[in-house]
Structure formats: C-alpha cells, structure tokens
Enzyme design. Structure first.
Site, PDB file in Angstrom:
ATOM      1  N   SER A 150      -1.066 -45.478 -32.287  1.00  0.00           N
ATOM      2  CA  SER A 150      -1.848 -46.646 -32.747  1.00  0.00           C
ATOM      3  C   SER A 150      -2.394 -47.458 -31.710  1.00  0.00           C
ATOM      4  CB  SER A 150      -0.857 -47.520 -33.574  1.00  0.00           C
ATOM      5  OG  SER A 150      -1.256 -48.774 -33.841  1.00  0.00           O
ATOM      6  N   TYR A 163       6.795 -52.880 -33.081  1.00  0.00           N
ATOM      7  CA  TYR A 163       6.118 -51.677 -33.456  1.00  0.00           C
ATOM      8  C   TYR A 163       5.130 -51.198 -32.155  1.00  0.00           C
ATOM      9  CZ  TYR A 163       2.220 -49.145 -36.039  1.00  0.00           C
ATOM     10  OH  TYR A 163       1.280 -48.512 -36.563  1.00  0.00           O
TER      11      TYR A 163
HETATM   12  P1  NAP Z   1       2.195 -45.538 -44.931  1.00  0.00           P
HETATM   13  O1  NAP Z   1       0.929 -45.367 -45.824  1.00  0.00           O
HETATM   14  O2  NAP Z   1       3.039 -46.523 -44.899  1.00  0.00           O
HETATM   15  O3  NAP Z   1       2.861 -44.104 -45.325  1.00  0.00           O
HETATM   16  C1  NAP Z   1       4.299 -43.881 -44.278  1.00  0.00           C
HETATM   17  C2  NAP Z   1       4.724 -42.581 -44.272  1.00  0.00           C
HETATM   18  O4  NAP Z   1       5.799 -42.073 -43.709  1.00  0.00           O
HETATM   19  C3  NAP Z   1       5.272 -42.287 -46.013  1.00  0.00           C
HETATM   20  O5  NAP Z   1       4.962 -40.982 -46.105  1.00  0.00           O
HETATM   21  C4  NAP Z   1       6.590 -42.697 -45.716  1.00  0.00           C
HETATM   22  O6  NAP Z   1       7.523 -41.838 -46.625  1.00  0.00           O
HETATM   23  C5  NAP Z   1       6.968 -41.960 -44.422  1.00  0.00           C
HETATM   24  N1  NAP Z   1       8.336 -42.469 -43.756  1.00  0.00           N
HETATM   25  C6  NAP Z   1       8.557 -43.651 -43.616  1.00  0.00           C
HETATM   26  N2  NAP Z   1       9.709 -44.018 -42.813  1.00  0.00           N
HETATM   27  C7  NAP Z   1       9.894 -42.590 -42.872  1.00  0.00           C
HETATM   28  C8  NAP Z   1      11.182 -41.759 -42.100  1.00  0.00           C
HETATM   29  N3  NAP Z   1      12.234 -42.633 -41.624  1.00  0.00           N
HETATM   30  N4  NAP Z   1      11.496 -40.673 -42.149  1.00  0.00           N
HETATM   31  C9  NAP Z   1      10.392 -39.857 -42.625  1.00  0.00           C
HETATM   32  N5  NAP Z   1       9.346 -40.362 -43.421  1.00  0.00           N
HETATM   33  C10 NAP Z   1       9.138 -41.837 -43.249  1.00  0.00           C
HETATM   34  O7  NAP Z   1       1.768 -45.364 -43.161  1.00  0.00           O
HETATM   35  P2  NAP Z   1       0.133 -44.634 -42.804  1.00  0.00           P
HETATM   36  O8  NAP Z   1      -0.575 -46.129 -42.712  1.00  0.00           O
HETATM   37  O9  NAP Z   1      -0.238 -43.719 -43.340  1.00  0.00           O
HETATM   38  O10 NAP Z   1       0.825 -44.681 -41.346  1.00  0.00           O
HETATM   39  C11 NAP Z   1       1.093 -43.252 -40.957  1.00  0.00           C
HETATM   40  C12 NAP Z   1       1.198 -43.127 -39.524  1.00  0.00           C
HETATM   41  O11 NAP Z   1      -0.033 -43.607 -38.808  1.00  0.00           O
HETATM   42  C13 NAP Z   1       2.385 -44.165 -38.982  1.00  0.00           C
HETATM   43  O12 NAP Z   1       3.056 -43.556 -37.671  1.00  0.00           O
HETATM   44  C14 NAP Z   1       1.576 -45.512 -38.415  1.00  0.00           C
HETATM   45  O13 NAP Z   1       2.224 -46.331 -37.447  1.00  0.00           O
HETATM   46  C15 NAP Z   1       0.338 -45.075 -37.808  1.00  0.00           C
HETATM   47  N6  NAP Z   1      -0.766 -45.781 -37.679  1.00  0.00           N
HETATM   48  C16 NAP Z   1      -1.326 -46.191 -38.873  1.00  0.00           C
HETATM   49  C17 NAP Z   1      -2.424 -46.908 -38.844  1.00  0.00           C
HETATM   50  C18 NAP Z   1      -3.045 -47.674 -39.853  1.00  0.00           C
HETATM   51  O14 NAP Z   1      -4.115 -48.450 -39.932  1.00  0.00           O
HETATM   52  N7  NAP Z   1      -2.636 -47.397 -41.328  1.00  0.00           N
HETATM   53  C19 NAP Z   1      -2.982 -47.392 -37.264  1.00  0.00           C
HETATM   54  C20 NAP Z   1      -2.390 -46.623 -36.759  1.00  0.00           C
HETATM   55  C21 NAP Z   1      -1.366 -45.972 -36.625  1.00  0.00           C
HETATM   56  P3  NAP Z   1       7.996 -42.535 -48.126  1.00  0.00           P
HETATM   57  O15 NAP Z   1       6.700 -42.009 -49.168  1.00  0.00           O
HETATM   58  O16 NAP Z   1       9.082 -41.672 -48.419  1.00  0.00           O
HETATM   59  O17 NAP Z   1       8.125 -43.882 -48.140  1.00  0.00           O
END
Ligand code: NAP
Length: 259
Positions: A150, A163
C-alpha cells in the site's frame, strides 16, 4: 511438464481488489482458489461468476492469520488442482477504529500484523516450499509470489500506525523472498496500490473524493480493483522475466514528489 491449468491462490478474494485479481486470472487461464475469512456468500458468488465464464475456481474459508487457515488454503488448493504456480498475498485489514497512535492498542497491533504481515510471510514460506518441490518434480515450470502492499508503506497516517508499519514490512519481505528464492526459480513482486475503490475505502470516500479533486494524484481519479488486477496479469503472463523484488506502483502517480 504437467499440461494442467496453471493455478493461483489469491488471499482475500471474496471482495474488492482480490476479487478483481482472481476473476482476471481465471479469465486468463488460471484455476483459482478464492479465499475468504468470513464472507462465504461473497466467495461463492465469485466462484459462480468464474464458472459461468467457463473457468475453474474453488472457495476456501481460511484466515491467513492462523496457521491452520494457511495450511488448509494450500492443502485444499493442491487437492483440487494438483499444483500451485502463483500466490497473491492480497488479504488485508485496515486498522480497527483508526485510533491515533498514542491510543493504539496491542490487541489491534496483533490483529493487523497477524493478517497483513505474519500471515503473508508464513503463507509464502509454505507456498515456496511446495513450489520448490513441484519445480523439482517438473510439475510447474516456475513459481511466483506477489504481495499487495500500500502507499501506506511510505505515507504516514498517524491514525493507522499498525497498518502503515505492517505494509512497510511487506517491502522488505518481498526483497528477502526475492533474493532467497531466485535460485529456486521463484520470482517475487510487490504491487503498491494507491487509493482504490473498495469496501475498505468506502468509509473514507468523501475525504478521498475531495483530495483527488484537489490533485492528490497526477492521474485525477479513484483507482479501481481492475487497475491492480492488470498489473498482476502482466506478472502472471511472464512479462517481467528478468525482474524480481520489484515494487510496481498502481497509484495514479501518488508516489511522485513535486516542487
Ligand atoms: P476489502 O474490500 O476490505 O477486502 C478484504 C478481503 O480480505 C476480503 O476478501 C476479506 O474476506 C479478506 N480478509 C480479511 N481478513 C482476512 C483474513 N484474516 N484471512 C483471509 N482473508 C481475509 O479490501 P481491499 O480494499 O480489496 O484490499 C485488498 C488489499 O489491498 C489489502 O491488503 C489492502 O491493505 C490493500 N490495499 C487496499 C487499498 C485500497 O485503497 N482499497 C490501497 C492499498 C492497499 P471476507 O470477505 O471474508 O471478509
């Protein structure tokens, strides 16, 4: 060499960025393991979408923060598809409650570090050991591990210290694995997303709408999960054969400093 489909495990692929990565890989010819933590309904929906498009996928409920979850993820993938070519460490959680660092708790630290750094490290260790065996047995030609970090790995947010620190750790983890595994035929990459529209950023949508409109990113729009998926596809398709340990920013240019 096996003629079966190449296989990818995408952690946290029931929603958001992981879902886009998984469906893109499936459309590109990978059999994919859809991993969820609690939202089984969402994971089943992704599997159904992939199967309806003619692809192959299974859903595995497992927390990457737990040893038993990581074991189940790899065992069920190998049982279903017989090989593992690509691991995408995508699952992640934001800092619960977004508390100022002077109020940060050890409980939240353990939760965030367990999911965002310890889980990916030990899952990568197990996946790499399995890939090394498969490469030796000529079941797969090579292996790849991709870590989703990130912009928070280098941009401070004092209300998400855990985080930020866990994400910063993913860069060193990428370098360590890349150096250690190159001789074994495994490449390791870091994808560093900017602000991407997903459930994670939905609660702070208005704040980012405004910052983006004010020019926070040279490319003045929200990132989409599909933007991240395209970078993953380039690696999965072997378009970076002489690179490893690389960070690829998918952030609309957020990382650029300007005067
Ligand atoms: P999200 O929409 O909140 O989705 C999170 C996903 O991770 C869901 O499928 C959730 O499963 C799963 N998850 C959470 N805890 C888990 C665990 N302990 N074991 C297995 N699966 C787990 O998040 P996102 O925005 O798509 O983010 C995905 C990745 O990108 C993350 O690592 C985040 O830090 C990174 N990221 C995101 C952004 C952004 O702006 N969105 C920016 C930079 C980096 P459930 O459906 O079962 O809850």
């Amino acid at each position: 060499m096996s003629k079966s489909l190449p296989v990818a495990v995408v952690t946290g692929s029931s929603r958001g960025i992981g879902r886009a990565i998984a469906t893109a890989l499936a459309a590109d010819g990978f059999a994919v393991t859809i991993n969820y933590n609690s939202r089984r309904d969402a994971a089943d929906e992704v599997v159904a979408e992939i199967e309806a498009a003619g692809g192959r996928a299974i859903a595995v409920g497992a927390s990457v923060a737990e040893p038993a979850g990581r074991t189940a993820l790899l065992e069920q993938t190998l049982a279903a598809f017989g090989r593992l070519d690509l691991l995408v460490n995508n699952a992640g959680i934001t800092s619960p409650g977004r508390k100022d660092l002077l109020e940060a708790t050890e409980e939240n630290w353990d939760l965030v570090f367990g999911t965002n750094l310890k889980g990916p490290f030990f899952l990568s260790q197990s996946a790499a050991l399995s890939m090394i065996d498969q490469i030796g047995a000529k079941q797969i030609p090579s292996g790849k591990i991709i870590n989703i970090s990130s912009l928070s790995s280098y941009a401070v947010s004092a209300n998400r210290a855990d985080y930020c620190m866990a994400k910063a750790g993913l860069q060193m983890m990428t370098w360590l694995l890349a150096e250690r595994l190159a001789d074994d035929g495994i490449q390791v990459f870091e994808i560093c997303p900017g602000v991407i529209a997903s459930d994670m950023t939905a609660p702070v949508k208005e704040k980012y709408d405004q910052l983006i409109a004010e020019g926070m990113t040279p490319i003045r729009r929200w990132g989409q999960p599909e933007d991240v998926a395209k970078a993953i596809l380039a690696i999965a398709r072997d378009l970076f054969p002489f690179s490893t340990g690389e960070r690829i920013n998918v952030d609309g240019g957020f990382h650029l400093r300007k005067l």
